[in-house]
Scaffold this motif. Structure first.
Motif, PDB file in Angstrom:
ATOM      1  N   LEU A   1       0.817  -1.222   0.000  1.00 46.64           N
ATOM      2  CA  LEU A   1       0.000   0.000   0.000  1.00 46.64           C
ATOM      3  C   LEU A   1       0.846   1.266   0.000  1.00 46.64           C
ATOM      4  N   HIS A   2       1.917   1.230   0.792  1.00 47.18           N
ATOM      5  CA  HIS A   2       2.679   2.462   1.010  1.00 47.18           C
ATOM      6  C   HIS A   2       3.863   2.647   0.077  1.00 47.18           C
ATOM      7  N   LYS A   3       4.334   1.559  -0.519  1.00 46.52           N
ATOM      8  CA  LYS A   3       5.530   1.690  -1.376  1.00 46.52           C
ATOM      9  C   LYS A   3       5.269   1.217  -2.811  1.00 46.52           C
TER      10      LYS A   3
ATOM     11  N   ALA B   1      10.395   3.594  10.310  1.00 46.63           N
ATOM     12  CA  ALA B   1      10.725   3.466  11.734  1.00 46.63           C
ATOM     13  C   ALA B   1      10.236   2.158  12.365  1.00 46.63           C
ATOM     14  N   PRO B   2       8.996   1.705  12.080  1.00 46.02           N
ATOM     15  CA  PRO B   2       8.566   0.474  12.755  1.00 46.02           C
ATOM     16  C   PRO B   2       9.306  -0.771  12.278  1.00 46.02           C
ATOM     17  N   CYS B   3      10.047  -0.661  11.194  1.00 42.95           N
ATOM     18  CA  CYS B   3      10.665  -1.846  10.581  1.00 42.95           C
ATOM     19  C   CYS B   3      12.178  -1.746  10.478  1.00 42.95           C
TER      20      CYS B   3
ATOM     21  N   ARG C   1      16.589  -4.460   8.961  1.00 45.65           N
ATOM     22  CA  ARG C   1      15.304  -4.236   8.278  1.00 45.65           C
ATOM     23  C   ARG C   1      14.371  -5.426   8.524  1.00 45.65           C
ATOM     24  N   TRP C   2      13.170  -5.176   8.987  1.00 45.43           N
ATOM     25  CA  TRP C   2      12.140  -6.193   9.282  1.00 45.43           C
ATOM     26  C   TRP C   2      12.726  -7.329  10.133  1.00 45.43           C
ATOM     27  N   GLN C   3      13.564  -6.965  11.087  1.00 44.37           N
ATOM     28  CA  GLN C   3      14.278  -7.994  11.849  1.00 44.37           C
ATOM     29  C   GLN C   3      13.312  -8.960  12.521  1.00 44.37           C
TER      30      GLN C   3
HETATM   31  S1  SF4 Z   1       8.738  -0.820   5.696  1.00 45.28           S
HETATM   32 FE1  SF4 Z   1       7.314  -1.287   7.388  1.00 45.28          FE
HETATM   33  S2  SF4 Z   1       6.161   0.585   7.832  1.00 45.28           S
HETATM   34 FE2  SF4 Z   1       7.222   0.849   5.839  1.00 45.28          FE
HETATM   35  S3  SF4 Z   1       5.694   0.321   4.366  1.00 45.28           S
HETATM   36 FE3  SF4 Z   1       6.872  -1.558   4.759  1.00 45.28          FE
HETATM   37  S4  SF4 Z   1       5.841  -2.632   6.475  1.00 45.28           S
HETATM   38 FE4  SF4 Z   1       5.003  -0.528   6.323  1.00 45.28          FE
END
Ligand code: SF4
Length: 247
Positions: A118-120, A198-200, A214-216
């Motif tokens: 969705l975001h990237k 930040a969350p990942c 990343r996504w640890q």
């Molecule tokens: S890296 Fe993490 S926060 Fe960023 S789009 Fe992917 S899952 Fe979502």
């Protein structure tokens, strides 16, 4: 339009060319229907510097997921302003807003593939709709998927992906940064050698792999921009696929 067989042959020949030679070829053949993407992290600086020096005004896509570290956004502003580059921020399609707001805090953890889509992935697909060539900064030494990439990759929809740094290593990045006195992302010295959302993203040790933060612990190494997910355009199919994969 360049034939697929010719692209494959050129891609092989480019294995021994410099990134600058590959970039110049791409600009000569595709300007003005060419763009690059950048995440504005330390390892992105060499490609950003090369491309924007070789072609002033080239669009630089930055995906603003809404989850970035504040330091990344500040750094993006600073570099865009000082280097006078044409940065275009990409955002999530507003049709996902209600769903995304309801799952803001949980989505990156519970369904990172969907979150990345969705975001990237989808914003980048949309931005590249009218573009013929996309310059990306992936390197073969970064992940298993990237190890199998080619310098020129022609997609079925006609988009040509150009990966000029594919044969570079971390040492090449460091050397170019030092030679050109390029600035580092503000979190780099705090152990964030690869910076995503930040969350990942977590800080890592000096001997860890560059992308180990990343996504640890989530069994994920790619956001989808450089995998088969990017080639899929149908949302329902993507959602179904993602759900099946994470079960
Ligand atoms: S890296 Fe993490 S926060 Fe960023 S789009 Fe992917 S899952 Fe979502």
């Amino acid at each position: 339009m360049i034939a697929k067989a010719e692209i494959e042959q050129l891609s092989l020949e480019f294995e021994s060319k410099t990134p600058q030679e590959i970039i110049l070829w791409a600009i000569k053949n595709f300007w003005p229907e060419i763009a690059m993407s950048s995440s504005f992290q330390t390892q992105s600086m060499p490609l950003l510097h090369m491309v924007t020096s070789l072609k002033r005004g080239i669009p630089v896509f930055f995906i603003d997921t809404g989850y970035h570290f504040w330091e990344t956004l500040e750094f993006r502003e600073k570099i865009a302003s000082e280097w006078k580059i044409n940065v275009i921020d990409l955002y999530r399609d507003s049709r996902w807003d209600v769903f995304a707001r309801q799952h803001t805090r949980t989505l990156p953890v519970e369904d990172p593939n969907l979150c990345c889509y969705l975001h990237k992935v989808q914003p980048m697909q949309k931005a590249l709709k009218d573009i013929k060539a996309w310059i990306s900064g992936i390197r073969r030494d970064q992940t298993f998927v990237r190890a199998h990439a080619k310098i020129l990759e022609l997609q079925e929809d006609g988009l040509l992906k150009v990966n000029p740094l594919l044969n570079w290593t971390q040492a090449d990045v460091k050397k170019y940064m030092e030679e050109n006195n390029l600035p580092k992302h503000p979190l780099y010295e705090k152990g964030y050698r690869s910076v995503g959302c930040a969350p990942c993203t977590v800080a890592i040790g000096i001997t860890d792999d560059e992308r180990a933060g990343r996504w640890q612990g989530r069994g994920k190494t790619e956001c989808g921009l450089h995998t088969d997910m990017f080639k899929k355009k149908d949302v329902s199919e993507i959602k179904q696929k993602i759900k099946l994969e994470i079960k």
